[in-house]
Each structure stands twice: as structure tokens, then as C-alpha cells.
Design a protein around this motif. Structure first.
Motif, mmCIF file in Angstrom:
data_model
loop_
_atom_site.group_PDB
_atom_site.id
_atom_site.type_symbol
_atom_site.label_atom_id
_atom_site.label_comp_id
_atom_site.label_asym_id
_atom_site.label_seq_id
_atom_site.Cartn_x
_atom_site.Cartn_y
_atom_site.Cartn_z
ATOM 1 N N UNK A 7 0.821 -1.204 0.000
ATOM 2 C CA UNK A 7 0.000 0.000 0.000
ATOM 3 C C UNK A 7 0.855 1.255 0.000
ATOM 4 N N UNK A 8 0.348 2.320 -0.623
ATOM 5 C CA UNK A 8 1.078 3.558 -0.750
ATOM 6 C C UNK A 8 0.757 4.525 0.399
ATOM 7 N N UNK A 9 -0.024 4.074 1.395
ATOM 8 C CA UNK A 9 -0.341 4.929 2.536
ATOM 9 C C UNK A 9 0.866 5.030 3.450
ATOM 10 N N UNK A 10 0.938 6.068 4.301
ATOM 11 C CA UNK A 10 2.094 6.232 5.168
ATOM 12 C C UNK A 10 2.310 5.031 6.082
ATOM 13 N N UNK A 11 3.560 4.674 6.251
ATOM 14 C CA UNK A 11 3.905 3.555 7.122
ATOM 15 C C UNK A 11 4.044 4.062 8.548
ATOM 16 N N UNK A 12 3.750 3.202 9.511
ATOM 17 C CA UNK A 12 3.909 3.561 10.911
ATOM 18 C C UNK A 12 5.384 3.515 11.288
ATOM 19 N N UNK A 13 6.123 2.506 10.791
ATOM 20 C CA UNK A 13 7.517 2.321 11.169
ATOM 21 C C UNK A 13 8.434 3.192 10.317
ATOM 22 N N UNK A 14 9.371 3.901 10.949
ATOM 23 C CA UNK A 14 10.420 4.569 10.171
ATOM 24 C C UNK A 14 11.388 3.525 9.614
ATOM 25 N N UNK A 15 12.238 3.948 8.694
ATOM 26 C CA UNK A 15 13.106 3.001 7.990
ATOM 27 C C UNK A 15 13.996 2.209 8.933
ATOM 28 N N UNK A 16 14.508 2.838 9.994
ATOM 29 C CA UNK A 16 15.444 2.129 10.869
ATOM 30 C C UNK A 16 14.741 1.100 11.756
ATOM 31 N N UNK A 17 13.404 1.032 11.678
ATOM 32 C CA UNK A 17 12.680 -0.007 12.397
ATOM 33 C C UNK A 17 11.936 -0.943 11.457
ATOM 34 N N UNK A 18 12.147 -0.791 10.185
ATOM 35 C CA UNK A 18 11.452 -1.606 9.185
ATOM 36 C C UNK A 18 12.277 -2.867 8.909
ATOM 37 N N UNK A 19 11.753 -4.062 9.208
ATOM 38 C CA UNK A 19 12.519 -5.295 8.980
ATOM 39 C C UNK A 19 12.976 -5.455 7.532
ATOM 40 N N UNK A 20 12.170 -4.993 6.591
ATOM 41 C CA UNK A 20 12.538 -5.113 5.186
ATOM 42 C C UNK A 20 13.781 -4.281 4.872
ATOM 43 N N UNK A 21 13.809 -3.050 5.373
ATOM 44 C CA UNK A 21 14.967 -2.186 5.179
ATOM 45 C C UNK A 21 16.184 -2.744 5.899
ATOM 46 N N UNK A 22 15.994 -3.261 7.092
ATOM 47 C CA UNK A 22 17.110 -3.806 7.860
ATOM 48 C C UNK A 22 17.699 -5.046 7.188
ATOM 49 N N UNK A 23 16.850 -5.851 6.537
ATOM 50 C CA UNK A 23 17.375 -7.003 5.777
ATOM 51 C C UNK A 23 18.279 -6.511 4.651
ATOM 52 N N UNK A 24 17.824 -5.467 3.940
ATOM 53 C CA UNK A 24 18.625 -4.924 2.844
ATOM 54 C C UNK A 24 19.942 -4.366 3.369
ATOM 55 N N UNK A 25 19.902 -3.637 4.468
ATOM 56 C CA UNK A 25 21.115 -3.063 5.036
ATOM 57 C C UNK A 25 22.090 -4.149 5.473
ATOM 58 N N UNK A 26 21.573 -5.229 6.069
ATOM 59 C CA UNK A 26 22.443 -6.328 6.492
ATOM 60 C C UNK A 26 23.097 -6.997 5.291
ATOM 61 N N UNK A 27 22.294 -7.259 4.254
ATOM 62 C CA UNK A 27 22.846 -7.857 3.038
ATOM 63 C C UNK A 27 23.870 -6.936 2.392
ATOM 64 N N UNK A 28 23.580 -5.640 2.378
ATOM 65 C CA UNK A 28 24.489 -4.649 1.807
ATOM 66 C C UNK A 28 25.795 -4.616 2.589
#
Length: 435
Positions: A7-28
Motif C-alpha cells: 500500500x502507498x499509505x504512510x507507514x507507521x515504522x520509520x526506515x530504521x525499524x522496518x525489517x525489510x529495510x534492515x534485511x537490505x542493510x544487512x545484506x548490503x
């Protein structure tokens, strides 16, 4: 890797708490550390079978195909999707490194194996780098890109802290084969994390009503034309390229020769370079927490001028402590400038051009800048440290002219979704017309 219509609605979690973003950062992070360990192992392995000139040839062998093919890697990422490309290219890099490690473990091959491996790695790297850089807009909403870029800068700083000691320890205890094996293991660990990413569907992912075939060359030219015509991306690309070319040589070769001439030695170089990195890390952390800076386009260009001036002035400091203090200030200014520039470019780019735009950004820093380092050394030998620092910093600062002269850049803001409390003005998602 799953691609979902998130969904394109605002997310509750900021990026540093988003598991999806954290997976990307760990892989990176795993991939970056693997890159560094690979370079350490490659250099020491070449040293064992060849002289200094051949070591330099091996180390540079991968840079040439990477620079030549980087823009083409952006085309591939846009054609196939960055998710598929980043997983496939990281898996191939793993296979290349582990294959060389196995050969070194079983036998004592000549220099040819290292050169061939470096070339192949450089070719695949030209695919991986644009693809991994194009992923952030598909991980979360655009108003979180600033935070993601701050976190990304922290990961880069941390990787350079962890990577060299890890590569050196592996070399000391197990030789080149063990060090290459460690690099391959890091790449292998990053692949499943990349496969587990949930990528949101962007507008360009929808199939067009009428498919117009276009050659790869045509897509490359189209991407370069898009960058040149875009009122925000074009000027920021020019200013970024001038900044990279003007200061990167100063912060590597220039600082080494400055420390030698001033009698500060290798430890002095380490303190100056280290505090510059510390300043960048602090600024990255601030950007990761805050996420959005009002009047980002104007702030970015002001930081570019001030940061360039600070870098150039380091060469005129009478004492090491003064140079270290000014280097810390330079890192803070340049860190904010770089993070904002990347965030503005990525949030202004149409989804269908993300790979090509990212490859163009990577080309200057990864492809062209290393090739300019001998020129800085020759210039310092001819004219001295201080004049070269002054000219390089002035060239970098002139990049701000491209930004400040463009009204769209001066007014550029990072996106803010409706309903979010912020002090800046929202920016609309880029339209199909970049003009």
C-alpha cells in the motif's frame, strides 16, 4: 524475492525499524565487507606470485571493466528489475571468489588466474552496484529515503572498519585461500537476505498498453538523455561528479603526501582520514534519525561549498591537531551534502530509470575517480601539496554553481507523505515529463 503491491499509505515504522529495510542493510553490509576482504586477499595473493608492478595490474584489472560496463549495468537493472539482478550478480560473485579460493587451496596457479578473476569480478560488479543502489525506493515509501541513505552511509563506514582487519586476520591464519573463502562466505550469506526482500510494485512495473521494443543501446542513450534534461537530477549529477573528482584524490593521495611533507607520518594521515570518516558517520546518523531536512536542495549546495572549502584548507593547517579538527568539520559537511544529494536524486527519479540513474551516480565515484589518483600524485610532485589542494577544492565547490543556478534544485525538497508532521513542503512523485 517477493514483489508485492504494497500500500502507498504512510507507514507507521520509520526506515530504521522496518525489517525489510534492515534485511537490505544487512545484506548490503555483508556484500561491502566481502568486497573489502576480496580486495585485501587479491592484493596479498598477487604479492606472493609477482612484483609490485604486477600487483598494481591485478588490483586495477577489475576497475576497468567495472567502469566501462557500469552504465550498461543500469540498463540491465531497469530491464530485468533490480531485485533479480542483485540476487543473480551477488550469487555469481560468490561463485567466482569461492572458485578462485578452491584453486589456490589445491594448487599454486600463476598470475593469470588472479587477473582473470579480477576481470570477471569487475564485470559482475558492474551489474551488482546499480541494482543494489536502485533498491531503496522499492523497499519503503519515498519519505523514508533520507533515513535509508543515512543508514547506508553508516553501513559503508562500518564496513571499512570491519573489512580490512577481517581480511588481514584471514590472510595471517590461513593465507589467500582462507581470506578468499571468507569473502565468498560473506557473499553467500547476503544472497538469502536479498531473496527475502519484499519489493513494492512501482508504476513502471505495470505492463504498458503498447510495447515498443528498444535496443539496449537505445535504452542507455535514453537514460543519459533523461538525466541531462531533468531539472533536478541533471544539475545534481554534475555537481556530484565535480565534487568526487575534485576531492577524492585530495582525501587519499593528497593526505598521504601532506602528512609526509609536514612530518606527521602515517599516524598523522590515519588521524586526519579517520576523523573525516567519523564526521561522515555522525552526519549519517543524524540523517538516519531525522530523515528529512527542509530546503534540502539549497542546504545540499551550501554544504557542498563549505565542505569543499574545509577540505582545501586542511593543507594549510600549521599543526596536526588543527588539521584533525578541520577534517572532522569537513566530514560533517561533506557527509550531509552527499546524503542529501543521493536522496534528492533517488526521490526525483522515475522508477523505470532508477537503475540507469544509479549507475551514472556510481560511475564517477567507483569508475572514474580511481583513475584520476595518479594525476593528483603527478600534480603534487610538480606544484606542491597546497596549490593542488586549493585547486581541487575550488573545482569541487564550482559544482555548486550547477545546483544553485537551477531553480528546481534550489527549491527541491525531500518527499513528505500526507498526514506526516514535518516542517518542509511535500513534493509530488515525479511525473513522466522530466522537463
Amino acid at each position: 524475492m517477493a514483489t508485492t503491491d504494497m500500500p502507498m499509505t504512510p507507514r507507521v515504522r520509520p526506515a530504521h525499524r522496518d525489517p525489510n529495510v534492515l534485511r537490505w542493510l544487512t545484506a548490503y553490509a555483508l556484500s561491502l565487507i566481502g568486497d573489502i576482504v576480496w580486495m585485501v586477499a587479491l592484493g596479498f595473493a598477487a604479492q606472493e606470485v609477482a612484483g609490485p608492478a604486477q600487483v598494481g595490474m591485478v588490483m586495477a584489472a577489475g576497475a576497468v571493466p567495472r567502469a566501462l560496463l557500469m552504465l550498461g549495468g543500469g540498463v540491465v537493472a531497469d530491464r530485468l528489475g533490480p531485485g533479480k539482478v542483485v540476487v543473480g550478480s551477488d550469487a555469481v560473485r560468490c561463485a567466482i571468489v569461492l572458485g578462485i579460493a578452491a584453486v589456490l587451496w589445491l594448487s599454486s596457479p600463476g598470475l593469470w588466474l588472479l587477473v582473470a578473476g579480477a576481470v570477471l569480478f569487475g564485470v559482475v560488479d558492474a551489474l551488482f552496484m546499480p541494482a543494489v543502489g536502485a533498491l531503496p525506493p522499492r523497499l519503503t515509501e519515498l519519505d523514508q529515503i533520507g533515513r535509508i541513505q543515512g543508514l547506508r552511509m553508516l553501513v559503508i563506514r562500518g564496513s571499512w572498519i570491519v573489512g580490512p582487519p577481517l581480511g588481514g586476520l584471514a590472510m595471517a591464519y590461513g593465507g589467500a585461500a582462507a581470506s578468499l573463502g571468507a569473502a565468498g562466505l560473506l557473499f553467500a550469506l547476503s544472497v538469502p537476505l536479498l531473496m527475502a526482500l519484499r519489493l513494492r510494485s512501482l508504476p513502471s512495473d505495470d505492463p504498458p498498453a503498447v510495447i515498443v521494443p528498444q535496443s539496449a543501446w537505445g535504452e542507455l542513450v535514453d537514460g543519459l538523455r533523461y538525466i541531462r534534461r531533468h531539472r533536478v537530477i541533471g544539475p545534481l549529477m554534475v555537481s556530484g561528479a565535480m565534487s568526487e573528482l575534485g576531492t577524492n584524490g585530495l582525501l587519499s593521495v593528497g593526505l598521504m603526501l601532506l602528512s609526509r611533507d609536514q612530518g606527521w607520518g602515517p599516524s598523522g594521515f590515519g588521524w586526519i582520514a579517520g576523523t573525516f570518516g567519523l564526521g561522515q558517520a555522525v552526519c549519517a546518523a543524524l540523517l538516519a534519525v531525522k530523515g528529512r531536512v527542509p530546503r534540502a536542495g539549497l542546504v545540499q549546495n551550501v554544504m557542498l561549498v563549505l565542505g569543499s572549502a574545509a577540505v582545501g584548507t586542511v593543507a594549510f593547517m600549521p599543526t596536526l591537531s588543527a588539521a584533525v579538527g578541520l577534517s572532522l568539520l569537513s566530514g560533517l559537511l561533506c557527509g550531509m551534502c552527499g546524503g542529501l544529494a543521493i536522496s534528492l536524486i533517488q526521490t526525483s527519479t522515475e522508477p523505470g530509470y532508477l537503475g540507469r540513474v544509479t549507475s551514472a551516480m556510481s560511475l564517477t565515484g567507483v569508475g572514474l575517480t580511481p583513475l584520476s589518483l595518479p594525476l593528483f600524485g603527478a600534480a603534487i610532485s610538480a606544484w606542491g601539496v597546497q596549490p593542488v589542494f586549493a585547486v581541487g577544492a575550488a573545482f569541487s565547490a564550482l559544482g555548486a554553481v550547477a545546483g544553485l543556478s537551477a531553480t528546481a534544485v534550489r527549491r527541491a525538497e525531500l518527499p513528505r507523505l500526507p498526514g506526516r508532521k514535518d516542517t518542509g513542503q511535500p513534493v509530488a512523485v515525479p511525473t513522466q515529463n522530466p522537463n
